[in-house]
Write an enzyme that holds these catalytic residues in place. Sequence first.
Site, PDB file in Angstrom:
ATOM      1  N   SER A   1      24.149  -9.401  27.094  1.00 21.06           N
ATOM      2  CA  SER A   1      22.855  -9.121  27.712  1.00 21.06           C
ATOM      3  C   SER A   1      21.976 -10.366  27.658  1.00 21.06           C
ATOM      4  O   SER A   1      22.192 -11.243  26.832  1.00 21.06           O
ATOM      5  CB  SER A   1      22.147  -7.977  26.980  1.00 21.06           C
ATOM      6  OG  SER A   1      20.804  -7.867  27.426  1.00 21.06           O
ATOM      7  N   HIS A   2      20.971 -10.415  28.524  1.00 20.81           N
ATOM      8  CA  HIS A   2      19.977 -11.487  28.462  1.00 20.81           C
ATOM      9  C   HIS A   2      19.171 -11.437  27.177  1.00 20.81           C
ATOM     10  O   HIS A   2      18.543 -12.404  26.789  1.00 20.81           O
ATOM     11  CB  HIS A   2      18.994 -11.366  29.634  1.00 20.81           C
ATOM     12  CG  HIS A   2      19.517 -11.953  30.893  1.00 20.81           C
ATOM     13  ND1 HIS A   2      20.662 -11.539  31.486  1.00 20.81           N
ATOM     14  CD2 HIS A   2      19.036 -12.957  31.667  1.00 20.81           C
ATOM     15  CE1 HIS A   2      20.868 -12.244  32.574  1.00 20.81           C
ATOM     16  NE2 HIS A   2      19.896 -13.119  32.707  1.00 20.81           N
TER      17      HIS A   2
END
Lengths: 149, 219
Positions: free
Chosen positions: A26-27
Amino acid sequence: MSAGRDDDGRGGGGMSAGRVGIVLVSHSAGVAAAVAELARGLAGGGDTAPVRPAGGTPGGGLGTSAELIAEAARAVDGGAGVALLVDLGSAVLTVKALLAEGGELPEGARLVDAPFVEGAVAAVVTASAGAGLDEVAAAASEAYTYRKE
Amino acid sequence: MTETAGTYGTEFFVRWLEAVAEAVEREADRLTELDAAIGDADHGANLRRGFTAVRKALEEEPPTAPGAVLVAAGKQLISTVGGASGPLYGTLLRRAGKALGDDPQVTRERFAGALGEGVEAVSRLGGAAPGDKTMLDALGPGVEGLKVSFSAGRDRAGEGAAGTVPLRARKGRASYLGERSAGHEDPGAASSALLFAALAATARAEAADGTRTDGEGAA
């Protein structure tokens, strides 16, 4: 680079040996870690397949880190394959670029086309039950078909 | 001067990437401003981090062929940028580098062909097409121009980047903005134009300063 890990996974006799590993990219480090925790919890906790979050940048910012992804993939690689689930944008592109290169991710690493949260739960549940990489990937992708209204 | 006329060796490509790093450093604020309008305001900082790492890697482990320079640079960009431009620029350079193989000297035409393969790989990776308001809108014309001359590459890439202003973004975060993405230059196209501008400047310096190479090009 992956050969030693394969040996570790097979020879170690640990609880996760032979099971598909899951990497959640994920970011955000927080999102990746929380989704990993959620998926493990919904898979029954305890003896689940190996799951590692790879969220954000090494400096703690929002973004994608090839190094964190490669590290997580090596950590969960028990020789049965590694399913990588990603959120969006650079997470998708970085994993694709790493896979295109070869040698940077373990043998049998695969990008799974799935919704991030639902796919992660499906992947961890099936991998924990001993399913192979194809089955884990299919279960995660199938999460797209569950409509909410 | 040891290079055969019309061919470019390892040093040329190292100087080009150093010129890109300098341009990115100089233009980082502008790239970030463009990105603030339709993206997440990190393009300048991300590319600066990436090309700083490229410079360092090329200094610490100098590659021995043009293709190896590009492959090494691409790898650094994928590892260090942290945003979508990392895998995209990384793929561009790495694929172009692989297309050049181990040849110690390459012509401009050959490099244009290799860069064209890189552009195709970028298009496949991101799933974007010309007109989607992405880096491809500068890279594609830039490669076409480069087939003619270095300065044509610079001009066409610059025109391509400027041409993204009225477009509506169809890829990436900017696409969420729909019509509101129109009226801004795409930051990826703007940085792509910098690559071609740096290339033309490097070629011009090389031509003007041919006696200075002192055998640097022999690699």
